[in-house]
Design a protein around this motif. Structure first.
Motif, PDB file in Angstrom:
ATOM      1  N   GLU A   5       0.840  -1.192   0.000  1.00 40.64           N
ATOM      2  CA  GLU A   5       0.000   0.000   0.000  1.00 40.64           C
ATOM      3  C   GLU A   5       0.881   1.250   0.000  1.00 40.64           C
ATOM      4  O   GLU A   5       1.820   1.371   0.778  1.00 40.64           O
ATOM      5  CB  GLU A   5      -0.899   0.003   1.239  1.00 40.64           C
TER       6      GLU A   5
ATOM      7  N   PRO B 169      -7.604   8.780   7.332  1.00 45.47           N
ATOM      8  CA  PRO B 169      -7.486   7.994   8.560  1.00 45.47           C
ATOM      9  C   PRO B 169      -8.202   8.694   9.723  1.00 45.47           C
ATOM     10  O   PRO B 169      -8.452   9.906   9.687  1.00 45.47           O
ATOM     11  CB  PRO B 169      -5.973   7.933   8.808  1.00 45.47           C
TER      12      PRO B 169
ATOM     13  N   GLY C  51      -0.729  -3.910   3.837  1.00 42.14           N
ATOM     14  CA  GLY C  51      -1.674  -2.843   4.110  1.00 42.14           C
ATOM     15  C   GLY C  51      -3.137  -3.213   4.134  1.00 42.14           C
ATOM     16  O   GLY C  51      -3.537  -4.334   4.458  1.00 42.14           O
ATOM     17  N   TYR C  52      -3.940  -2.233   3.802  1.00 46.57           N
ATOM     18  CA  TYR C  52      -5.387  -2.223   3.983  1.00 46.57           C
ATOM     19  C   TYR C  52      -6.077  -3.473   3.440  1.00 46.57           C
ATOM     20  O   TYR C  52      -6.852  -4.126   4.136  1.00 46.57           O
ATOM     21  CB  TYR C  52      -5.931  -0.964   3.297  1.00 46.57           C
ATOM     22  N   ASP C  53      -5.804  -3.818   2.191  1.00 46.35           N
ATOM     23  CA  ASP C  53      -6.545  -4.909   1.545  1.00 46.35           C
ATOM     24  C   ASP C  53      -6.246  -6.262   2.177  1.00 46.35           C
ATOM     25  O   ASP C  53      -7.157  -7.072   2.376  1.00 46.35           O
ATOM     26  CB  ASP C  53      -6.233  -4.949   0.050  1.00 46.35           C
TER      27      ASP C  53
ATOM     28  N   HIS D  78      -8.048  -6.657   5.483  1.00 39.87           N
ATOM     29  CA  HIS D  78      -9.462  -6.968   5.286  1.00 39.87           C
ATOM     30  C   HIS D  78      -9.653  -8.434   4.884  1.00 39.87           C
ATOM     31  O   HIS D  78     -10.553  -9.109   5.406  1.00 39.87           O
ATOM     32  CB  HIS D  78     -10.053  -6.054   4.208  1.00 39.87           C
TER      33      HIS D  78
ATOM     34  N   ASP E 145      -9.685   4.191   9.704  1.00 34.83           N
ATOM     35  CA  ASP E 145      -8.516   3.671   8.982  1.00 34.83           C
ATOM     36  C   ASP E 145      -8.904   2.529   8.048  1.00 34.83           C
ATOM     37  O   ASP E 145      -8.277   2.330   7.003  1.00 34.83           O
ATOM     38  CB  ASP E 145      -7.457   3.161   9.964  1.00 34.83           C
ATOM     39  N   TYR E 146      -9.935   1.772   8.423  1.00 32.69           N
ATOM     40  CA  TYR E 146     -10.318   0.570   7.683  1.00 32.69           C
ATOM     41  C   TYR E 146     -11.648   0.728   6.953  1.00 32.69           C
ATOM     42  O   TYR E 146     -12.213  -0.247   6.468  1.00 32.69           O
ATOM     43  CB  TYR E 146     -10.346  -0.630   8.635  1.00 32.69           C
ATOM     44  N   SER E 147     -12.137   1.969   6.871  1.00 33.15           N
ATOM     45  CA  SER E 147     -13.310   2.244   6.038  1.00 33.15           C
ATOM     46  C   SER E 147     -13.029   3.353   5.035  1.00 33.15           C
ATOM     47  O   SER E 147     -13.877   3.658   4.197  1.00 33.15           O
ATOM     48  CB  SER E 147     -14.512   2.642   6.912  1.00 33.15           C
ATOM     49  N   ARG E 148     -11.820   3.963   5.063  1.00 33.27           N
ATOM     50  CA  ARG E 148     -11.563   5.145   4.259  1.00 33.27           C
ATOM     51  C   ARG E 148     -11.413   4.855   2.769  1.00 33.27           C
ATOM     52  O   ARG E 148     -11.488   5.789   1.952  1.00 33.27           O
ATOM     53  CB  ARG E 148     -10.321   5.876   4.785  1.00 33.27           C
ATOM     54  N   TYR E 149     -11.206   3.601   2.387  1.00 26.26           N
ATOM     55  CA  TYR E 149     -11.130   3.262   0.967  1.00 26.26           C
ATOM     56  C   TYR E 149     -12.508   2.939   0.376  1.00 26.26           C
ATOM     57  O   TYR E 149     -12.614   2.720  -0.824  1.00 26.26           O
ATOM     58  CB  TYR E 149     -10.197   2.067   0.750  1.00 26.26           C
TER      59      TYR E 149
ATOM     60  N   TYR F 214      -0.378  -0.748  12.082  1.00 22.73           N
ATOM     61  CA  TYR F 214      -0.852   0.036  10.937  1.00 22.73           C
ATOM     62  C   TYR F 214      -1.427   1.371  11.424  1.00 22.73           C
ATOM     63  O   TYR F 214      -1.014   2.450  10.983  1.00 22.73           O
ATOM     64  CB  TYR F 214      -1.919  -0.770  10.192  1.00 22.73           C
TER      65      TYR F 214
END
Length: 500
Positions: free
Chosen positions: A37, A114, A180-182, A185, A247-251, A328
């Motif tokens: 990321e 974030p 990172g993010y993906d 999840h 942080d985990y909904s911003r995308y 993270y």
């Protein structure tokens, strides 16, 4: 909810040039997404938004359903409460704390930022450092506690040296967080499937076996002090996730809506947290003299012969993704703090460096910590409640009641912008809420005067929420929102390509 729709914030705003270092986006271009990321605290443009809103359920179910949560559910029984009233307190506490936490989650898709960097409009470009330092302490503290839990579990199960467990845990957390993010999840979704099956099996077997005594299920045996302590401890535990959620909904695209993002987060964290805390309640109620690890194994064996070790392992597995969440989020908070102190360009190398700093510090704390985990964990939660309750009140009051989601992304990264370096309104409300909470607080052996009058009960959380939000709403009556909204529109004009 209208927001100052924006792209990379590294261009000139209405009140001066934004900091170019805080704005550096990853290189544009087609092809496959990079494995690592590239973004950190900068804005996520609409063209990069992806994912489904239901993905918030597994990331917070797995994020909450682990062994540290089990320890939280054992506190009421340890204080002398019976099993049924402790279970009720757990459910009510989770329902209360998750309510506020889930509202923070809705900010991510709307702002594309974030969680903690969103505090600048309330506290100022420099003033937000106050809450960021508290958040950074939380990330590091949680990670150290998780490392201690993993170390004690592996030592109990396979005689693995705790030092090796601490280091291995840190390495796994860094690797996941670097990607990172993906990947966080995706790992959370797979863990959710496994944990759901295990918890369902344990619950059904406990109901069938019914190993409880009449005293443990007697609704007439109500003790107020352990009940309220368990309730507010569970609430504060859930509330402490507030610094993580955006942080985990911003995308996610803003089109997912506030209601959907709220409910998927609320159900994931609420169900995962309450269910796993109830495992701790049952384990402590059935085996009150045993350690956390031993009581979980014994409870699993009592429910289904030989299931105890498997239950323990399954409660430990989500701690691996939890470690990634901590380093993270901690790295994002560290970078936000450094960005407020001086100009520097955000790069992948600096993001990785920040991840490593957070992981190394938490590992050092784990090596130096005592073995009295459950007691220290309870004290840690008490401190978090006192520090984060007024921040939650101010942040949510501003987002939903004052500015109603209308922010300039560019100005959030502008030290000379409309949000100023120091925002006296947010700082005054936070400070007032914090000071008013102290007389109602119980932290370790220290009791505030009002808590002492109430028989040692800590009721500081509702007091802090009400006072901090009330003060903030009062002082914001003088805020010229019409002029600010014009400035927001001017600052963020043209940040997203036409038709995005």
């Amino acid at each position: 909810m209208a927001v100052g729709t924006s792209g990379s914030p590294g261009t000139t705003g209405a009140d001066g040039p934004a900091r170019s270092g805080a704005a550096a986006p990853p290189p544009a271009g087609g092809g496959r997404k990079p494995v690592i990321e590239a973004r950190s605290i900068d804005y996520v443009p609409l063209a990069e938004r992806h994912g489904k809103v239901w993905h918030l359920f597994p990331v917070w179910f797995a994020g909450d359903a682990h062994l540290a949560t089990v320890a939280t559910g054992a506190i009421g029984v340890g204080l002398g409460g019976n099993l049924v009233w402790t279970a009720i307190a757990v459910v009510l506490g989770c329902a209360l704390g998750t309510f506020f936490m889930a509202f923070h989650s809705t900010q991510g898709p709307q702002l594309g930022l974030p969680q903690m960097v969103q505090s600048r409009p309330q506290f100022g470009f420099i003033g937000a450092l106050l809450v960021w330092l508290v958040a950074l302490t939380t990330y590091i503290g949680y990670n150290a506690f998780n490392q201690i839990l993993v170390g004690s579990t592996l030592d109990h199960l396979a005689d693995v040296p705790t030092g090796a467990s601490y280091v291995g845990y840190a390495v796994i957390a860094i690797v996941l967080a670097v990607v990172g993010y993906d990947i966080i999840h995706k790992a959370s979704r797979w863990l959710t499937y496994v944990v759901l099956v295990a918890l369902a099996l344990f619950t059904v077997c406990v109901i069938v076996v019914h190993p409880f005594t009449h005293a443990q299920l007697d609704l007439g045996s109500f003790a107020l002090t352990p009940f309220l302590i368990q309730l507010f401890t569970a609430a504060v535990y859930q509330l402490s996730w507030s610094i993580y959620v955006s942080d985990y909904s911003r995308y996610l695209p803003p089109s997912v809506g506030v209601r959907s993002s709220f409910w998927w987060t609320y159900l994931g964290a609420g169900v995962g947290g309450a269910w796993m805390m109830l495992v701790g309640t049952v384990a402590a109620g059935l085996f009150p003299g045993k350690s956390l690890v031993e009581s979980v194994i014994s409870a699993g064996d009592r429910a289904l012969g030989g299931f105890g070790v498997a239950l323990l392992v399954i409660t430990v597995l989500p701690l691996l993704t939890m470690g990634a969440l901590n380093v993270y989020g901690g790295s994002l908070t560290l970078l936000s703090s450094l960005d407020s102190l001086g100009r520097f360009r955000l790069t992948v190398a600096r993001r990785i460096g920040a991840l490593c700093v957070v992981a190394v510090v938490s590992t050092a704390i784990a090596f130096g910590a005592s073995e009295n985990f459950v007691e220290e964990f309870g004290h840690f939660l008490s401190v978090l409640g006192t520090l984060f309750t007024p921040w939650t009140a101010v942040n949510l009051a501003d987002f939903y009641l004052v500015r109603r989601g209308r922010y300039s992304i560019r100005e959030i990264f502008n030290p000379r912008g409309i949000y100023r370096r120091w925002n006296w309104r947010g700082l005054l409300a936070y400070g007032t809420g914090f000071v008013v909470m102290l007389p109602f607080s119980v932290i370790g052996d220290a009791e505030g005067p009002m808590a002492r009058l109430l028989g040692g009960l800590d009721v500081s959380m509702p007091v802090g929420l009400f006072v901090a939000a009330g003060v903030y709403l009062l002082v914001c009556r003088s805020l010229d929102l019409s002029a600010e909204r014009l400035a927001v529109a001017a600052a963020d004009a043209g940040l997203e390509p036409e038709g995005t």
